[in-house]
Design an enzyme around this catalytic site. Structure first.
Site, PDB file in Angstrom:
ATOM      1  N   LYS A 122       0.817  -1.226   0.000  1.00  0.00           N
ATOM      2  CA  LYS A 122       0.000   0.000   0.000  1.00  0.00           C
ATOM      3  C   LYS A 122       0.847   1.271   0.000  1.00  0.00           C
ATOM      4  O   LYS A 122       0.615   2.179  -0.807  1.00  0.00           O
ATOM      5  CB  LYS A 122      -0.927   0.033   1.219  1.00  0.00           C
ATOM      6  CG  LYS A 122      -2.022  -1.004   1.232  1.00  0.00           C
ATOM      7  CD  LYS A 122      -2.950  -0.812   2.420  1.00  0.00           C
ATOM      8  CE  LYS A 122      -2.295  -1.098   3.750  1.00  0.00           C
ATOM      9  NZ  LYS A 122      -1.944  -2.525   3.932  1.00  0.00           N
ATOM     10  N   THR A 123       1.802   1.337   0.920  1.00  0.00           N
ATOM     11  CA  THR A 123       2.574   2.572   1.051  1.00  0.00           C
ATOM     12  C   THR A 123       3.410   2.826  -0.192  1.00  0.00           C
ATOM     13  O   THR A 123       3.469   3.957  -0.699  1.00  0.00           O
ATOM     14  CB  THR A 123       3.477   2.515   2.298  1.00  0.00           C
ATOM     15  OG1 THR A 123       2.644   2.402   3.459  1.00  0.00           O
ATOM     16  CG2 THR A 123       4.340   3.753   2.415  1.00  0.00           C
ATOM     17  N   GLU A 166      -3.851   6.149   1.198  1.00  0.00           N
ATOM     18  CA  GLU A 166      -3.604   4.772   1.608  1.00  0.00           C
ATOM     19  C   GLU A 166      -4.788   4.284   2.433  1.00  0.00           C
ATOM     20  O   GLU A 166      -5.260   4.983   3.335  1.00  0.00           O
ATOM     21  CB  GLU A 166      -2.315   4.697   2.417  1.00  0.00           C
ATOM     22  CG  GLU A 166      -1.904   3.289   2.781  1.00  0.00           C
ATOM     23  CD  GLU A 166      -0.492   3.216   3.336  1.00  0.00           C
ATOM     24  OE1 GLU A 166      -0.234   2.304   4.134  1.00  0.00           O
ATOM     25  OE2 GLU A 166       0.354   4.055   2.962  1.00  0.00           O
TER      26      GLU A 166
END
Length: 457
Positions: A122-123, A166
């Site tokens: 995700k990041t 996010e």
């Protein structure tokens, strides 16, 4: 008091746990929007230092008087209900909002919110999209779980209607958001202390996909993601390796050991030649997802290629901290066996003499569930050291210990403290080695201790 649209009626906000990875980017956004913030935390960190540089008052002891003057108090799921600041807010009738709810309120201010979800990546993917749009001259609002070197922060407030956000599945927090686009990178068994089963996780991602007002961008290679999409009525944009997908990575070549180059195709036609600035085969799909999202936001193919090539990682995502005495030190957030395997596989392809894995397990529940998985993934390294478990919000009701991991790995060491680990690594690592610290807690502090020790050699 009704809190649904409370950001329209308050100006003074106190944030309990302001230094957390999910709180500090919100603080960045609210501060830029003119809200008067105060915050509290119990641990000094880079995020705290960054927020202090913005002249946000932050208390390092949590006390009732810290909320004086606040019209809204925001807290994280990790904060105890008995926290004195929460108790004082309740006593004074000050509205309380959990962090995920507040993030949801913020997303509703941006009609083009791209919410980036997935158990892994995700990041990095949120950062890739952000880098593309920023370098393309767009002005997005950003909420990232790690520091983006381009802005030296993990949040910013832009003037456009686009927000890159996010979206974490922990305790169904991503279901508080209002996405125009729901992006799903992958689905794996994690946070089982909350979800219980993988089927429950897949069901939550199904709900997240169905929430999209515009489209869903989804990994066509991931069977759990495809299961989550069953019955979803929104437009689905697929990415993967095969020509039938909307976005494809073709002719993938690993260069310099672990850096991928490939041809990006869109709807069957060549779009751009991509050369990634971050290592690991797993970043091929992350970057293909980022390309799809950035294109929906208006970026052209050339801008996508430029952004991806100039992105060299987010904070704590295979972040190189330097080479001293011939020994390279890097740090990564990997805290699940799948992530550890991907990170170590990338490291092993980079030509170092030996790869050291220094791992800090994060939460007792995850450690207990994945003992064998941690042992198998960490075994990819040449040398393995495991520190004490960082329990975070949990009590060790599982009777689990780090030694249960090292006992499963021939030659692995259990060294409880960062001080012990630093001394051992500095004494035993050799020129040409890579020392890679990994974990979801504060093991990055150990990486810096190792760097300082090596600098003295």
């Amino acid at each position: 008091m009704e809190t649904k649209d409370i950001l329209h009626t308050v100006k003074r906000i106190h944030m309990v746990g302001i230094g957390g990875s999910g709180m500090s980017p919100i603080a960045e956004i609210l501060h830029a929007r003119g809200y008067q913030l105060t915050g509290s935390d119990v641990n000094e960190s880079d995020n705290i230092a960054r927020l202090r540089s913005l002249r946000i008052p932050i208390f390092m002891e949590q006390k009732a008087e810290n909320i004086t003057g606040a019209e809204l108090v925001v807290y994280t799921a990790a904060v105890s209900p008995a926290n004195p600041e929460l108790t004082a807010a309740k006593d004074k009738g000050i509205p309380l909002v959990e962090r995920a709810q507040l993030l949801g309120m913020i997303t509703r201010r941006y009609p083009n919110t791209i919410a980036v979800s997935g158990t892994h990546g995700k990041t990095t993917t949120t950062s890739m999209i952000s880098q593309i749009l920023l370098q393309a001259g767009m002005d997005p609002t950003l909420f990232i779980g790690g520091r983006l070197p381009l802005i030296e922060a993990n949040g910013r407030a832009g003037s456009s209607d686009t927000m890159i956000c996010e979206a974490c599945e922990f305790k169904d927090h991503f279901l508080e958001l209002s996405p125009a686009v729901s992006l799903i990178l992958n689905i794996d068994a994690d946070h089982l202390d909350y979800f219980g089963t993988l089927e429950n996780i897949i069901h939550s991602f199904h709900r997240f996909a169905q929430m999209a007002s515009r489209a869903v961008i989804a990994n066509a290679e991931d069977t759990h993601t495809q299961k989550a999409l069953e019955g979803v009525t929104k437009e689905i944009i697929t990415f993967g390796y095969h020509p039938e997908y909307h976005w494809q990575a073709r002719n993938v070549v690993m260069e310099r050991g672990s850096f991928a180059s490939y041809d990006l195709y869109h709807n069957g036609s060549f779009a751009a030649a991509i050369s990634l600035g971050v290592p690991g085969a797993h970043n091929v799909l992350n970057s293909t997802a980022a390309a799809a999202a950035a294109h929906l936001c208006g970026a052209n193919y050339a801008q996508i290629a430029e952004g991806l090539s100039s992105f060299h990682g987010a904070g704590r995502r295979f972040e190189f901290l330097g080479t001293h005495a011939g020994i390279t030190v890097a740090d990564d957030y990997a805290h699940h066996p799948t992530e550890i395997s991907a990170t170590l596989s990338a490291a092993k392809g980079m030509g170092y003499e030996k790869v050291w894995a220094v791992f800090q397990p994060f939460t007792y529940s995850r450690t207990a569930r994945h003992l064998d998985g941690f042992a198998e993934s960490l075994s990819l390294a040449d040398r393995v050291i495991v520190s004490d478990i960082m329990g975070s919000r949990e009590e060790n009701t599982y009777g689990v210990s780090s030694q249960q991991i090292t006992d499963r790995i021939p030659g692995a060491l259990y060294l409880p403290t960062f001080e012990e680990i630093t001394e051992y690594v500095a004494s035993h690592a050799s020129p040409g080695d890579l020392v890679l610290t990994m974990g979801g807690g504060d093991v990055y502090k150990c990486a810096r201790m190792i760097v300082r020790k090596l600098e003295q050699k």
